[in-house]
Design a protein around this motif. Structure first.
Motif, PDB file in Angstrom:
ATOM      1  N   SER A 127       0.393  -0.304  -7.718  1.00 55.54           N
ATOM      2  CA  SER A 127      -0.526   0.413  -8.598  1.00 55.54           C
ATOM      3  C   SER A 127      -1.936  -0.150  -8.524  1.00 55.54           C
ATOM      4  CB  SER A 127      -0.026   0.350 -10.044  1.00 55.54           C
ATOM      5  OG  SER A 127       0.018  -0.992 -10.504  1.00 55.54           O
ATOM      6  N   SER A 128      -2.087  -1.425  -8.080  1.00 56.72           N
ATOM      7  CA  SER A 128      -3.421  -2.020  -7.993  1.00 56.72           C
ATOM      8  C   SER A 128      -4.265  -1.389  -6.889  1.00 56.72           C
ATOM      9  CB  SER A 128      -3.322  -3.532  -7.787  1.00 56.72           C
ATOM     10  OG  SER A 128      -2.654  -3.846  -6.582  1.00 56.72           O
ATOM     11  N   LEU A 129      -3.641  -0.626  -5.989  1.00 54.65           N
ATOM     12  CA  LEU A 129      -4.402   0.134  -4.992  1.00 54.65           C
ATOM     13  C   LEU A 129      -4.796   1.510  -5.508  1.00 54.65           C
ATOM     14  CD1 LEU A 129      -2.858  -0.614  -1.475  1.00 54.65           C
ATOM     15  CD2 LEU A 129      -4.818  -1.639  -2.597  1.00 54.65           C
ATOM     16  N   ARG A 130      -4.348   1.865  -6.724  1.00 55.35           N
ATOM     17  CA  ARG A 130      -4.781   3.083  -7.414  1.00 55.35           C
ATOM     18  C   ARG A 130      -4.239   4.367  -6.810  1.00 55.35           C
ATOM     19  NH1 ARG A 130     -11.122   1.179  -7.639  1.00 55.35           N
ATOM     20  NH2 ARG A 130     -10.721  -0.823  -8.614  1.00 55.35           N
ATOM     21  N   LEU A 131      -3.472   4.287  -5.758  1.00 57.81           N
ATOM     22  CA  LEU A 131      -2.997   5.481  -5.070  1.00 57.81           C
ATOM     23  C   LEU A 131      -1.577   5.814  -5.517  1.00 57.81           C
ATOM     24  CD1 LEU A 131      -4.229   4.539  -1.486  1.00 57.81           C
ATOM     25  CD2 LEU A 131      -5.343   6.090  -3.094  1.00 57.81           C
ATOM     26  N   LYS A 132      -1.298   7.097  -5.700  1.00 56.81           N
ATOM     27  CA  LYS A 132       0.017   7.551  -6.115  1.00 56.81           C
ATOM     28  C   LYS A 132       0.821   8.141  -4.955  1.00 56.81           C
ATOM     29  CE  LYS A 132      -0.683   6.762 -10.559  1.00 56.81           C
ATOM     30  NZ  LYS A 132       0.074   5.742 -11.319  1.00 56.81           N
ATOM     31  N   THR A 133       0.172   8.353  -3.822  1.00 57.14           N
ATOM     32  CA  THR A 133       0.811   8.989  -2.677  1.00 57.14           C
ATOM     33  C   THR A 133       1.599   7.972  -1.860  1.00 57.14           C
ATOM     34  OG1 THR A 133      -1.046  10.533  -2.598  1.00 57.14           O
ATOM     35  CG2 THR A 133       0.375  10.451  -0.669  1.00 57.14           C
ATOM     36  N   GLU A 134       2.722   8.417  -1.266  1.00 58.63           N
ATOM     37  CA  GLU A 134       3.491   7.542  -0.390  1.00 58.63           C
ATOM     38  C   GLU A 134       2.617   7.090   0.780  1.00 58.63           C
ATOM     39  OE1 GLU A 134       7.485   8.448   0.839  1.00 58.63           O
ATOM     40  OE2 GLU A 134       7.704   9.900  -0.773  1.00 58.63           O
ATOM     41  N   LEU A 135       2.914   5.892   1.276  1.00 57.27           N
ATOM     42  CA  LEU A 135       2.108   5.305   2.346  1.00 57.27           C
ATOM     43  C   LEU A 135       2.063   6.210   3.572  1.00 57.27           C
ATOM     44  CD1 LEU A 135       3.381   1.621   2.091  1.00 57.27           C
ATOM     45  CD2 LEU A 135       1.124   2.464   1.421  1.00 57.27           C
ATOM     46  N   VAL A 136       3.196   6.816   3.913  1.00 54.28           N
ATOM     47  CA  VAL A 136       3.238   7.637   5.119  1.00 54.28           C
ATOM     48  C   VAL A 136       2.407   8.899   4.973  1.00 54.28           C
ATOM     49  CG1 VAL A 136       5.289   8.975   4.472  1.00 54.28           C
ATOM     50  CG2 VAL A 136       4.814   8.500   6.890  1.00 54.28           C
ATOM     51  N   LYS A 137       2.116   9.318   3.748  1.00 59.29           N
ATOM     52  CA  LYS A 137       1.348  10.548   3.518  1.00 59.29           C
ATOM     53  C   LYS A 137      -0.148  10.289   3.390  1.00 59.29           C
ATOM     54  CE  LYS A 137       5.266  12.797   3.132  1.00 59.29           C
ATOM     55  NZ  LYS A 137       5.754  13.675   4.240  1.00 59.29           N
ATOM     56  N   LEU A 138      -0.560   9.046   3.327  1.00 58.19           N
ATOM     57  CA  LEU A 138      -1.967   8.729   3.133  1.00 58.19           C
ATOM     58  C   LEU A 138      -2.760   8.864   4.438  1.00 58.19           C
ATOM     59  CD1 LEU A 138      -1.609   5.549   0.902  1.00 58.19           C
ATOM     60  CD2 LEU A 138      -2.516   7.764   0.181  1.00 58.19           C
ATOM     61  N   PRO A 139      -4.016   9.301   4.373  1.00 58.77           N
ATOM     62  CA  PRO A 139      -4.849   9.382   5.573  1.00 58.77           C
ATOM     63  C   PRO A 139      -5.488   8.032   5.884  1.00 58.77           C
ATOM     64  CG  PRO A 139      -6.074  10.241   3.726  1.00 58.77           C
ATOM     65  CD  PRO A 139      -4.708   9.884   3.202  1.00 58.77           C
ATOM     66  N   GLN A 140      -4.675   6.985   5.891  1.00 50.33           N
ATOM     67  CA  GLN A 140      -5.187   5.633   6.122  1.00 50.33           C
ATOM     68  C   GLN A 140      -4.029   4.734   6.537  1.00 50.33           C
ATOM     69  OE1 GLN A 140      -8.065   4.488   3.334  1.00 50.33           O
ATOM     70  NE2 GLN A 140      -8.766   2.798   4.581  1.00 50.33           N
ATOM     71  N   ASN A 141      -4.350   3.704   7.310  1.00 52.82           N
ATOM     72  CA  ASN A 141      -3.342   2.756   7.779  1.00 52.82           C
ATOM     73  C   ASN A 141      -3.224   1.611   6.781  1.00 52.82           C
ATOM     74  OD1 ASN A 141      -1.685   0.972   9.141  1.00 52.82           O
ATOM     75  ND2 ASN A 141      -2.755   1.162  11.094  1.00 52.82           N
ATOM     76  N   ILE A 142      -2.113   1.537   6.053  1.00 46.95           N
ATOM     77  CA  ILE A 142      -1.856   0.470   5.093  1.00 46.95           C
ATOM     78  C   ILE A 142      -0.513  -0.159   5.437  1.00 46.95           C
ATOM     79  CG2 ILE A 142      -1.489  -0.120   2.666  1.00 46.95           C
ATOM     80  CD1 ILE A 142      -3.228   2.235   1.900  1.00 46.95           C
ATOM     81  N   GLN A 143      -0.510  -1.466   5.674  1.00 44.13           N
ATOM     82  CA  GLN A 143       0.702  -2.201   6.003  1.00 44.13           C
ATOM     83  C   GLN A 143       1.052  -3.153   4.861  1.00 44.13           C
ATOM     84  OE1 GLN A 143       2.502  -1.556   8.797  1.00 44.13           O
ATOM     85  NE2 GLN A 143       0.977   0.034   9.267  1.00 44.13           N
TER      86      GLN A 143
END
Length: 779
Positions: A127-143
């Motif tokens: 939640s500290s990244l503020r995003l509610k979308t699953e990682l695979v659905k985000l338009p960004q590379n987050i590991q």
């Protein structure tokens, strides 16, 4: 590259428009006290669809073909539930809140490795990244590096191999007290629970005892209020209070007189579960492979959560760390003609009476969450950081080819204060079949940093220190004037800034959310100490993510960053803010019912006002005109079979100066990256029915080619050799006990990082083959 990305975006959008109208399922998982259950598994039986609940206990599964299904819900310590659901074309099936009941017989169980799905892979960001979308659905590379992976590798500090788990990440220096991590050629700021706590020479490296996960976010990440470097940042997420009882103690021992003990406690303080707690404590003492550098470190981290209702909660965390560090003791110097590694791996450049540096760091976090309605919620959080350092560092004054070195020790006292505030609003709604996920917020950061390195003493007065025939014990312990507090001393370096940012984002979902368009903008105001006027800038963010198949997603992104820079030049001048833009695209693929995930991406970052080391004085920086970073990245993480888990990555990185007032600098490579980096880690847990039940084995490597640290040699080529390290481990565990043995640098290679300063070389060596064993007991 821009044309290729635009063409890819157009193609993906066209393909997605051909999809049939599938449906989705959404709901919430709670306890019988109506408290949300975070990270519960929600799986559609006999399909590859599934997810985990967020911090509010909510979940949403999308792109489901119409039909009748069985929904399975499970969480450790609770009785699993299974319900029937019907999915209708082009509609969202809203499931009534699912109540899980505690199973007292299972509360003390530990999941045996190999039976837990996605041991190394995470579905959602914190939640500290503020995003509610699953990682695979985000338009960004987050590991994400989770606690299971950290435990298998026996990582206890940010500087102990964490970077091997993410593509393209390097460690420039092993300072001993903080981690200087680079990615995509740029230094990564250290975030903690969503706050940027980076300092010029800090903060203190994070101890893993209180860490739940580490998130590496690649690119500017505008959703974090433009508070990150254009290369990205790493976000350390601390362990939170839990309503599941936690009682764990671990003891470790290893090479170089390494001893460590930790404790992790948590659970309910009231029967109704309204008041929860977590307490983490650690103590460690260890020498280095050079010897005579015994250093202690200890820390405590209590935290509490009070659930005012099933819609409102407050969490407060305190983290106090005390550490000793022999700053500068790792440096080894030699004439250029001798070459790197010409002295023994355990060679010690500092004297036996070299004084230790004392560091204390205190952080305080408070977070308030409140659900306004079923679709709207907000979070507000505060943070305070105080970093005190009293000590010194050592460097070289002169080194002729005879090897007669003249060394000096300089004072290095520092004080850092950080005050932070964030508030952001979430919401989702539909208009004419189009979904909107809205994020809006305000971010405030205030940082000040005082550093005193204005006193120094040459310690080789009577005779030089000959590196070929070293004699120790002939120098006096340096004494510095500390009669005043560091912030009151004459000539002390004082840097800092205030940053205020407003941000608004709408993630728009088309075609049953198979196509997600992100539109966002932010305004940032920077007030820098020493500058008469503030800096202001609007920065946009555009992203597109498309589900080509249920297990294959493609994305493109355009984002900008604008952030202040602390420090001053050798002439006392402040630095201009960083301005950068990032253009990237890639694909994300899931295998084996989402248990194994992979991503492949390309990017181009153009950055203005980059800081590099001043060649006239390496204690200061200079500001370049414009640099460009280009690269390809591949990451794979997760489970191949219930017994076999893997981490594999590769990156090709190139960073060079593209504009500068000095034409000779154009085309020159920058320090801080390796052109080729690949890492791997494989863990195998023997089958539960075998004679080796409970045993596990792992092996991993790190390989870097064409690498640099502080500077590059002639013709823009690094003169450092390639780097290859092999590590491995064995483990055994049952319901209560886990025993973990790790051996690092199995091949006993002479490994180091370093730089060529023209008149001399310097490097820092890693230890040879070394081991560590940890015994963990769960009550």
């Amino acid at each position: 590259m821009i044309k290729k990305i635009i063409l890819l975006t157009t193609t993906l959008f066209s393909v997605a428009c051909l999809y049939a109208q599938n449906g989705s399922i959404m709901g919430q998982v709670i306890t019988k006290q109506k408290n949300a259950i975070t990270n519960a598994n929600v799986i559609i039986d006999n399909t590859n669809h599934g997810t985990e609940t967020n911090d509010s206990g909510k979940y949403k599964i999308e792109n489901i073909k119409p039909g009748n299904y069985r929904l399975k819900i499970s969480f450790v310590g609770y009785v699993a539930e299974e319900i029937a659901v019907t999915v209708t074309s082009n509609q969202t099936t809203k499931v009534a809140p699912i109540v899980l009941i505690e199973n007292e017989e299972r509360l003390s169980e530990v999941i045996i490795e190999g039976t837990k799905d996605n041991k190394y892979s995470e579905r959602t960001p914190s939640s500290s990244l503020r995003l509610k979308t699953e990682l695979v659905k985000l338009p960004q590379n987050i590991q994400v590096i989770n606690s299971d992976l950290l435990a298998d590798q026996q990582v206890t500090s940010m500087m102990e191999g964490v970077i091997r788990n993410v593509s393209g990440v390097t460690m420039l220096e092993h300072w001993g007290h903080f981690a200087r991590v680079n990615m995509r050629g740029f230094r990564l700021p250290a975030f903690r629970n969503g706050f940027n706590v980076e300092d010029t020479w800090g903060p203190l490296s994070e101890d893993m005892n209180n860490v739940e996960r580490i998130e590496f976010v690649k690119g500017p990440a505008g959703f974090m209020m433009s508070a990150g470097e254009p290369g990205g940042f790493y976000n350390v997420v601390t362990k939170k209070p839990t309503n599941i009882p936690v009682a764990q103690i671990s003891l470790s021992g290893g090479s170089f007189d390494y001893y460590r003990g930790t404790v992790d406690l948590g659970g309910k303080l009231t029967d109704d579960g309204k008041l929860l707690y977590r307490f983490n404590g650690m103590y460690q003492t260890a020498d280095s492979h050079r010897g005579n550098e015994d250093a202690e470190r200890y820390g405590i981290a209590p935290s509490f959560t009070y659930n005012l209702s099933n819609k409102t909660s407050i969490t407060t965390e305190l983290n106090l760390q005390q550490a000793e560090s022999f700053v500068g003791s790792a440096y080894v110097f030699a004439p250029v003609a001798d070459g790197y590694g010409s002295l023994d791996r355990n060679f010690k450049y500092t004297d036996t009476n070299y004084p230790v540096t004392d560091i204390q760091e205190l952080t305080l976090f408070t977070n308030l969450k409140h659900e306004l309605s079923k679709n709207w919620s907000f979070e507000t959080q505060f943070a305070y950081l105080r970093y005190d350092q009293e000590g010194n560092s050592t460097w070289l004054w002169d080194l002729p080819n005879t090897g007669d070195a003249t060394r000096y020790v300089g004072i290095w006292d520092a004080l850092s204060l950080g005050k932070y505030f964030q508030t952001y609003l979430y919401g989702n709604f539909n208009t004419l079949g189009i979904t909107h996920n809205v994020l809006a917020g305000f971010d405030y950061s205030e940082k000040e940093y005082w550093a005193d390195w204005n006193q120094s003493i040459v310690i080789d007065v009577n005779q030089p220190f000959n590196i070929y025939n070293p004699i120790y014990g002939n120098t006096e312990t340096p004494v510095f004037d500390r009669s005043q507090k560091v912030r009151d001393r004459f000539g002390v370096t004082n840097t800092g800034f205030i940053a205020k940012s407003f941000y608004a984002q709408d993630e728009i979902g088309f075609i049953q959310n198979k196509v997600r368009l992100t539109l966002a903008a932010r305004h940032t105001e920077l007030i820098t100490i020493g500058k008469a006027e503030s800096d202001n800038k609007w920065t946009p963010r555009f992203g597109l993510s498309v589900d080509i198949l249920p297990s294959l997603t493609a994305y493109t992104l355009y984002d900008q960053s604008f952030l202040g820079q602390t420090g001053v030049s050798r002439l006392g001048e402040t630095f201009e803010p960083v301005e950068a833009r990032d253009i990237e695209g890639g694909i994300k693929k899931s295998f084996f019912n989402n248990r194994l995930k992979a991503s492949l991406g390309i990017y181009q970052i153009t950055k203005k006002n980059e800081l590099v080391v001043d060649p006239e004085d390496n204690n200061f920086s200079i500001q370049l005109g414009e640099i460009q970073s280009k690269g390809i990245e591949f990451d794979m993480q997760g489970e191949i079979t219930p017994e076999l888990n893997i981490v594999l990555n590769y990156a090709n990185t190139n960073v060079e100066i593209t504009k500068d007032t000095n034409p000779l600098n154009i085309g020159q490579k920058l320090s801080g990256f390796a052109k080729h980096i690949t890492n791997g880690w494989v863990y195998y847990n023997f089958a539960q029915t075998s004679l080796l039940k409970g045993f596990g084995a792992s092996v991993g490597y790190q390989y870097q080619v064409d690498r640099s640290t502080w500077s590059w040699g002639a013709n823009n080529q690094s003169d450092l050799p390639d780097y290859f390290r092999l590590d491995g481990g064995l483990s055994w565990q049952n319901e209560k006990i886990r025993v973990q043995l790790n051996v690092n640098n199995i091949l006993d290679e002479y490994l180091y990082a370093g730089a060529n300063y023209g008149s001399y070389l310097y490097w820092q060596s890693e230890p040879g083959m070394n081991g560590r064993i940890t015994v963990t007991y769960n009550f």
